[in-house]
Design an enzyme around this catalytic site. Structure first.
Site, mmCIF file in Angstrom:
data_model
loop_
_atom_site.group_PDB
_atom_site.id
_atom_site.type_symbol
_atom_site.label_atom_id
_atom_site.label_comp_id
_atom_site.label_asym_id
_atom_site.label_seq_id
_atom_site.Cartn_x
_atom_site.Cartn_y
_atom_site.Cartn_z
ATOM 1 C CE1 TYR A 21 -4.134 -2.126 5.578
ATOM 2 C CE2 TYR A 21 -3.313 0.083 5.093
ATOM 3 C CZ TYR A 21 -3.869 -1.114 4.673
ATOM 4 O OH TYR A 21 -4.142 -1.302 3.338
ATOM 5 C CB SER B 103 -0.893 0.013 1.249
ATOM 6 O OG SER B 103 -1.567 1.249 1.391
ATOM 7 C CE LYS C 51 -1.627 -3.606 3.420
ATOM 8 N NZ LYS C 51 -1.830 -4.761 2.517
#
Length: 249
Positions: A147, A134, A151
């Site tokens: 998160y 991401s 990533k």
């Protein structure tokens, strides 16, 4: 020979019952590949080959590869797309949410790639792996610590696995989607005002929020013979979101 054709190739796409993963699987199939979808039990109605495995379980990656290779013994392409978002604000983050994020987004990806590569090496066959990371792996976002970290880890996972697997003829690359309309962020987008959406449409150089199909073409390219001399790279798919400081006027 069409350098973008995936005829005679066989791919497993994790997390492909919906959203980006489903679009990637569809794109690979349209390019000629035989595709194995993956998700949780009873999560997808399709005539395509489908296997289920819970990647939050430590044995999930091994179980997934066992089922996938049983369904398609000549798998040579793996797209590690499964992942999710479990964050709360940093000061409220719990060990449980942190562990869940790292297990699904990082650990399961690492060991799925390992199980896949072991089988190809044993069979003396080359192949390729593409990982969905991401733009959060490069740029931090509010209330997204676990998160973002997961990533970022996947960005390095792509690079280090490219080094480890190159001698075996296995390429490893990744895509870094920006803001893409998916079931994962639908509630988040809908709960904000239209002013926020207009803000992003101005920030994104191409003037729109992305769709899952925008990711499918990038992955299909990275899996194809056209990318046969590319490994260890991250292809950003964000419409220019991370290019300009200010965005469009």
């Amino acid at each position: 020979m069409n350098p973008f054709s995936l005829t005679d190739r066989a791919a497993l796409v994790t997390g492909s019952s919906q959203g980006i993963g489903f679009a990637i699987a569809s794109g690979l199939r349209e390019a000629g590949a035989r595709v194995v979808h993956h998700g949780l039990p009873a999560r997808m109605e399709t005539e395509a080959c489908y296997v289920s495995a819970d990647l939050l379980h430590p044995d999930g990656p091994a179980q997934l590869m066992e089922a996938a290779f049983a369904a398609e013994p000549l798998l040579d392409t793996l797209v590690c797309n499964a992942g999710s978002f479990f964050d709360t604000p940093f000061l409220e983050m719990t060990h449980q949410r942190w562990a869940k994020t790292i297990q699904l987004n990082v650990t399961a990806t690492y060991f799925a790639a390992q199980e896949f590569a072991r089988r190809l090496v044993a069979a003396k066959r080359g192949g390729c792996i593409v990982v969905t990371t991401s733009t959060n792996g490069f740029q931090a976002e509010a209330d997204s610590t676990a998160y973002d970290i997961s990533k970022g880890a996947l960005v390095m996972l792509v690079r280090t696995l490219a080094v480890s697997l190159a001698p075996h003829g296995i390429r490893v690359n990744g895509i870094a989607p920006g803001l893409i309309q998916t079931p994962l962020n639908a509630t988040w987008l809908e709960s904000r005002s239209s002013d926020l959406l207009r803000h992003y449409e101005k920030k994104i150089l191409l003037g729109r929020v992305g769709t899952p199909r925008d990711c499918a073409g990038a992955v299909t390219f990275l899996c194809s013979p056209a990318a046969s001399y590319i490994t260890g790279e991250i292809l950003v798919v964000d419409g220019g979101l991370t290019v300009a400081q200010i965005g469009r006027p």
